[in-house]
Design a protein around this motif. Sequence first.
Motif, short mmCIF file in Angstrom:
data_model
loop_
_atom_site.label_atom_id
_atom_site.label_comp_id
_atom_site.label_asym_id
_atom_site.label_seq_id
_atom_site.Cartn_x
_atom_site.Cartn_y
_atom_site.Cartn_z
N GLN A 47 0.83 -1.21 0.00
CA GLN A 47 0.00 0.00 0.00
C GLN A 47 0.87 1.26 0.00
O GLN A 47 0.62 2.20 -0.75
CB GLN A 47 -0.93 -0.01 1.20
CG GLN A 47 -1.87 1.17 1.26
CD GLN A 47 -2.77 1.11 2.49
OE1 GLN A 47 -2.47 0.46 3.49
NE2 GLN A 47 -3.90 1.79 2.40
N ARG A 48 1.91 1.27 0.83
CA ARG A 48 2.80 2.44 0.89
C ARG A 48 3.56 2.63 -0.42
O ARG A 48 3.72 3.75 -0.90
CB ARG A 48 3.79 2.31 2.05
CG ARG A 48 3.35 3.02 3.30
CD ARG A 48 4.48 3.26 4.26
NE ARG A 48 5.28 2.08 4.54
CZ ARG A 48 5.09 1.26 5.57
NH1 ARG A 48 4.14 1.51 6.44
NH2 ARG A 48 5.87 0.23 5.76
N ARG A 50 2.60 1.67 -3.45
CA ARG A 50 1.65 2.17 -4.45
C ARG A 50 1.35 3.65 -4.23
O ARG A 50 1.32 4.44 -5.18
CB ARG A 50 0.36 1.36 -4.40
CG ARG A 50 0.51 0.00 -5.02
CD ARG A 50 -0.81 -0.73 -5.03
NE ARG A 50 -0.69 -1.97 -5.77
CZ ARG A 50 -1.34 -3.08 -5.49
NH1 ARG A 50 -2.19 -3.12 -4.47
NH2 ARG A 50 -1.17 -4.16 -6.22
N HIS A 51 1.12 4.03 -2.99
CA HIS A 51 0.81 5.42 -2.68
C HIS A 51 2.00 6.33 -3.02
O HIS A 51 1.83 7.40 -3.62
CB HIS A 51 0.43 5.56 -1.20
CG HIS A 51 0.11 6.95 -0.79
ND1 HIS A 51 -1.04 7.60 -1.18
CD2 HIS A 51 0.81 7.84 -0.04
CE1 HIS A 51 -1.04 8.82 -0.69
NE2 HIS A 51 0.07 8.99 0.02
N GLU A 54 2.32 6.73 -6.76
CA GLU A 54 1.25 7.61 -7.25
C GLU A 54 1.60 9.09 -6.98
O GLU A 54 1.48 9.93 -7.86
CB GLU A 54 -0.06 7.25 -6.58
CG GLU A 54 -1.25 8.06 -7.04
CD GLU A 54 -2.52 7.65 -6.31
OE1 GLU A 54 -3.22 8.56 -5.82
OE2 GLU A 54 -2.79 6.44 -6.23
N ARG A 55 2.05 9.38 -5.78
CA ARG A 55 2.36 10.77 -5.41
C ARG A 55 3.53 11.32 -6.21
O ARG A 55 3.62 12.52 -6.43
CB ARG A 55 2.65 10.87 -3.92
CG ARG A 55 1.38 10.68 -3.10
CD ARG A 55 1.53 11.10 -1.66
NE ARG A 55 2.20 12.34 -1.42
CZ ARG A 55 1.60 13.52 -1.25
NH1 ARG A 55 0.30 13.61 -1.35
NH2 ARG A 55 2.30 14.59 -0.98
#
Length: 85
Positions: A47-48, A50-51, A54-55
């Motif tokens: 999750q981290r 991917r986030h 994305e950022r």
Amino acid sequence: MSARVLVDGEPGSRIAAGDRGLLYGDGLFETILFLQGVAPLWPRHVQRLRHGCERRAFPAPDIAMLAREAAEAIGGRTTAVVRMT
């Protein structure tokens, strides 16, 4: 036991001089603990990652490939720490 290093999925220890992370210092990493060959917090790390991608407008990571590469990096050890950069 020595560290196993993969660069772009291949055994090695050198980064190309034109690598964007090397040139500009942009990137992200996760440091993942494996116990009994399993990363108990794998979903959180994914999750981290991917986030963070994305950022930073990086391509989404191929999670299956990262899992395979992590398994290769731990090389059958029951306890290991893997840093994905």
